[in-house]
Design a protein around this motif. Structure first.
Motif, PDB file in Angstrom:
ATOM      1  N   GLU A 139       0.787  -1.226   0.000  1.00  0.00           N
ATOM      2  CA  GLU A 139       0.000   0.000   0.000  1.00  0.00           C
ATOM      3  C   GLU A 139       0.821   1.280   0.000  1.00  0.00           C
ATOM      4  O   GLU A 139       0.283   2.361   0.229  1.00  0.00           O
ATOM      5  CB  GLU A 139      -0.961   0.000   1.186  1.00  0.00           C
ATOM      6  N   GLY A 140       2.111   1.184  -0.260  1.00  0.00           N
ATOM      7  CA  GLY A 140       2.922   2.383  -0.356  1.00  0.00           C
ATOM      8  C   GLY A 140       3.490   2.857   0.965  1.00  0.00           C
ATOM      9  O   GLY A 140       3.089   2.407   2.045  1.00  0.00           O
ATOM     10  N   PRO A 141       4.446   3.791   0.919  1.00  0.00           N
ATOM     11  CA  PRO A 141       5.136   4.223   2.148  1.00  0.00           C
ATOM     12  C   PRO A 141       4.258   4.975   3.129  1.00  0.00           C
ATOM     13  O   PRO A 141       4.547   4.981   4.327  1.00  0.00           O
ATOM     14  CB  PRO A 141       6.262   5.122   1.605  1.00  0.00           C
ATOM     15  N   GLY A 142       3.187   5.632   2.649  1.00  0.00           N
ATOM     16  CA  GLY A 142       2.316   6.351   3.580  1.00  0.00           C
ATOM     17  C   GLY A 142       1.672   5.420   4.577  1.00  0.00           C
ATOM     18  O   GLY A 142       1.748   5.617   5.802  1.00  0.00           O
ATOM     19  N   TYR A 143       1.029   4.379   4.058  1.00  0.00           N
ATOM     20  CA  TYR A 143       0.392   3.417   4.943  1.00  0.00           C
ATOM     21  C   TYR A 143       1.420   2.568   5.696  1.00  0.00           C
ATOM     22  O   TYR A 143       1.163   2.135   6.829  1.00  0.00           O
ATOM     23  CB  TYR A 143      -0.546   2.512   4.154  1.00  0.00           C
ATOM     24  N   LEU A 144       2.580   2.325   5.090  1.00  0.00           N
ATOM     25  CA  LEU A 144       3.619   1.588   5.798  1.00  0.00           C
ATOM     26  C   LEU A 144       3.995   2.312   7.080  1.00  0.00           C
ATOM     27  O   LEU A 144       4.097   1.692   8.153  1.00  0.00           O
ATOM     28  CB  LEU A 144       4.854   1.421   4.915  1.00  0.00           C
ATOM     29  N   ASN A 145       4.192   3.612   7.007  1.00  0.00           N
ATOM     30  CA  ASN A 145       4.601   4.350   8.192  1.00  0.00           C
ATOM     31  C   ASN A 145       3.481   4.442   9.218  1.00  0.00           C
ATOM     32  O   ASN A 145       3.746   4.390  10.428  1.00  0.00           O
ATOM     33  CB  ASN A 145       5.081   5.740   7.776  1.00  0.00           C
ATOM     34  N   GLU A 146       2.239   4.531   8.777  1.00  0.00           N
ATOM     35  CA  GLU A 146       1.129   4.490   9.728  1.00  0.00           C
ATOM     36  C   GLU A 146       1.102   3.145  10.451  1.00  0.00           C
ATOM     37  O   GLU A 146       0.885   3.083  11.668  1.00  0.00           O
ATOM     38  CB  GLU A 146      -0.184   4.726   8.993  1.00  0.00           C
ATOM     39  N   MET A 147       1.301   2.074   9.696  1.00  0.00           N
ATOM     40  CA  MET A 147       1.305   0.740  10.300  1.00  0.00           C
ATOM     41  C   MET A 147       2.473   0.589  11.277  1.00  0.00           C
ATOM     42  O   MET A 147       2.315   0.050  12.381  1.00  0.00           O
ATOM     43  CB  MET A 147       1.376  -0.321   9.198  1.00  0.00           C
ATOM     44  N   LEU A 148       3.649   1.084  10.885  1.00  0.00           N
ATOM     45  CA  LEU A 148       4.825   0.962  11.748  1.00  0.00           C
ATOM     46  C   LEU A 148       4.625   1.706  13.065  1.00  0.00           C
ATOM     47  O   LEU A 148       4.963   1.187  14.136  1.00  0.00           O
ATOM     48  CB  LEU A 148       6.056   1.509  11.032  1.00  0.00           C
ATOM     49  N   ARG A 149       4.087   2.923  13.016  1.00  0.00           N
ATOM     50  CA  ARG A 149       3.885   3.689  14.244  1.00  0.00           C
ATOM     51  C   ARG A 149       2.926   2.961  15.187  1.00  0.00           C
ATOM     52  O   ARG A 149       3.151   2.878  16.401  1.00  0.00           O
ATOM     53  CB  ARG A 149       3.337   5.082  13.946  1.00  0.00           C
ATOM     54  N   ALA A 150       1.854   2.408  14.619  1.00  0.00           N
ATOM     55  CA  ALA A 150       0.888   1.687  15.453  1.00  0.00           C
ATOM     56  C   ALA A 150       1.526   0.441  16.066  1.00  0.00           C
ATOM     57  O   ALA A 150       1.327   0.139  17.253  1.00  0.00           O
ATOM     58  CB  ALA A 150      -0.337   1.313  14.627  1.00  0.00           C
ATOM     59  N   TYR A 151       2.289  -0.283  15.248  1.00  0.00           N
ATOM     60  CA  TYR A 151       2.931  -1.507  15.740  1.00  0.00           C
ATOM     61  C   TYR A 151       3.962  -1.186  16.829  1.00  0.00           C
ATOM     62  O   TYR A 151       4.000  -1.843  17.880  1.00  0.00           O
ATOM     63  CB  TYR A 151       3.599  -2.245  14.583  1.00  0.00           C
ATOM     64  N   LEU A 152       4.793  -0.179  16.597  1.00  0.00           N
ATOM     65  CA  LEU A 152       5.829   0.163  17.572  1.00  0.00           C
ATOM     66  C   LEU A 152       5.228   0.620  18.895  1.00  0.00           C
ATOM     67  O   LEU A 152       5.737   0.284  19.969  1.00  0.00           O
ATOM     68  CB  LEU A 152       6.733   1.256  16.995  1.00  0.00           C
TER      69      LEU A 152
ATOM     70  N   ASP B 208      -1.188   5.111  -2.340  1.00  0.00           N
ATOM     71  CA  ASP B 208      -2.067   6.080  -1.688  1.00  0.00           C
ATOM     72  C   ASP B 208      -1.309   6.965  -0.712  1.00  0.00           C
ATOM     73  O   ASP B 208      -1.854   7.461   0.267  1.00  0.00           O
ATOM     74  CB  ASP B 208      -3.209   5.357  -0.959  1.00  0.00           C
ATOM     75  N   GLY B 209      -0.022   7.161  -0.963  1.00  0.00           N
ATOM     76  CA  GLY B 209       0.800   7.941  -0.063  1.00  0.00           C
ATOM     77  C   GLY B 209       0.683   9.437  -0.297  1.00  0.00           C
ATOM     78  O   GLY B 209      -0.043   9.913  -1.161  1.00  0.00           O
ATOM     79  N   ALA B 210       1.437  10.188   0.487  1.00  0.00           N
ATOM     80  CA  ALA B 210       1.577  11.643   0.371  1.00  0.00           C
ATOM     81  C   ALA B 210       0.324  12.414   0.762  1.00  0.00           C
ATOM     82  O   ALA B 210       0.150  13.554   0.364  1.00  0.00           O
ATOM     83  CB  ALA B 210       2.003  12.032  -1.049  1.00  0.00           C
ATOM     84  N   ARG B 211      -0.567  11.810   1.531  1.00  0.00           N
ATOM     85  CA  ARG B 211      -1.691  12.580   2.068  1.00  0.00           C
ATOM     86  C   ARG B 211      -1.234  13.287   3.341  1.00  0.00           C
ATOM     87  O   ARG B 211      -0.422  12.773   4.099  1.00  0.00           O
ATOM     88  CB  ARG B 211      -2.875  11.661   2.376  1.00  0.00           C
ATOM     89  N   SER B 212      -1.801  14.443   3.590  1.00  0.00           N
ATOM     90  CA  SER B 212      -1.364  15.235   4.738  1.00  0.00           C
ATOM     91  C   SER B 212      -1.611  14.517   6.060  1.00  0.00           C
ATOM     92  O   SER B 212      -0.890  14.734   7.037  1.00  0.00           O
ATOM     93  CB  SER B 212      -2.071  16.594   4.744  1.00  0.00           C
ATOM     94  N   ASP B 213      -2.615  13.634   6.094  1.00  0.00           N
ATOM     95  CA  ASP B 213      -2.905  12.948   7.352  1.00  0.00           C
ATOM     96  C   ASP B 213      -1.922  11.812   7.631  1.00  0.00           C
ATOM     97  O   ASP B 213      -2.017  11.147   8.654  1.00  0.00           O
ATOM     98  CB  ASP B 213      -4.339  12.404   7.351  1.00  0.00           C
ATOM     99  N   GLN B 214      -0.969  11.571   6.721  1.00  0.00           N
ATOM    100  CA  GLN B 214       0.043  10.533   6.938  1.00  0.00           C
ATOM    101  C   GLN B 214       1.399  11.121   7.296  1.00  0.00           C
ATOM    102  O   GLN B 214       2.374  10.401   7.379  1.00  0.00           O
ATOM    103  CB  GLN B 214       0.178   9.676   5.672  1.00  0.00           C
TER     104      GLN B 214
END
Length: 267
Positions: free
Chosen positions: A30-43, A89-95
């Protein structure tokens, strides 16, 4: 104590989900935007689990977490105004919350995360902005510089990235392929993103907020850097994208004489 069983089940579920989301080559659908959201939640979940179990934070981390560095390096941007290329779906301001870069740099000091952390500190002027700035970020003076690789290939995800120095400036090219039956994807197979000298010359439209009336249009081939033969109809496809049954891979070859010699194909 009464919730101990539920906590352990949640920990096991998080590990299973990470195994399912991280592809065999460390890629992510799903691209780096969602990857970073997932990583923050997991960490954050792992931080809370470690406190509940009175154990070191690193002890509870799943091995899949440490396989994503090739993907992150492939999609990391050399553009001075962003951290990642806005594919999928990356590069949205909410990410745009990146305080976990420091923690990832501490966990993986020999990786592109150290460069992302340095860029984050420069953007924030070293001031803490979010919770992970206080949870495990390393002393910047202890972070060794990481040398970016000239070539990164993700055979399962289908991505291929080339980085070289031209006239003292970074030139980066990313070619997008696709794994078989990829989900949540754009009509971007065979597209490319080109960056040079801290700027972007051939960009990906990324994605707007999902409430935008043209949200489906951003997924179409018309909004990506595609080499489309003259006369091909239906460039403005708005319906669901049909993903290929077989993987499509961006490939590159580095010549033996010089790493500047490359042949790029999308097969």
């Amino acid at each position: 104590p009464r919730a101990a069983g539920e906590i352990d089940q949640a920990y096991a579920d998080a590990a299973a989900n990470l195994d399912r989301l991280i592809l065999p080559d460390g890629g992510y659908d799903e691209g780096p935007g969602y990857l970073n959201e997932m990583l923050r939640a997991y960490l954050m979940a792992m931080h809370l689990y470690a406190r509940a179990r009175n154990q070191p934070f690193e002890a509870g981390l799943h091995p899949s977490l440490f396989t994503i560095n090739d993907y992150v390096e492939a999609v990391a941007s050399t553009d001075e105004n962003r951290y990642f290329m806005p594919l999928c779906d990356g590069a949205r301001s909410d990410q745009e919350i990146f305080d976990h870069f420091g923690l990832m740099a501490r966990l993986m000091p020999d990786s592109v995360w150290t460069r992302l952390y340095a860029k984050y500190r420069a953007q924030t002027r070293g001031l803490p902005t979010e919770v992970f700035d206080f949870l495990g970020a390393p002393d910047p003076r202890s972070v060794a510089p990481y040398s970016l690789r000239p070539f990164v290939e993700l055979p399962h995800t289908g991505y291929c990235a080339s980085l070289r120095e031209l006239g003292g400036e970074w030139l980066k090219l990313l070619i997008l392929g696709s794994k078989a039956q990829a989900g949540h994807a754009h009509d971007d197979i065979g597209s490319f993103i080109l960056e040079f000298a801290g700027d972007t010359f051939a960009d990906d439209a990324g994605m707007s907020n999902y409430s935008h009336p043209d949200v489906a249009l951003f997924k179409s081939s018309r909004y990506h850097n595609m080499l489309i033969p003259v006369g091909v109809p239906d460039l403005l496809r708005r319906g669901p994208v049909d993903r290929p049954a077989s993987p499509v891979r961006g490939r590159g070859e580095i010549g033996r004489a010089s790493c500047r010699e490359r042949v790029w194909t999308v097969v």
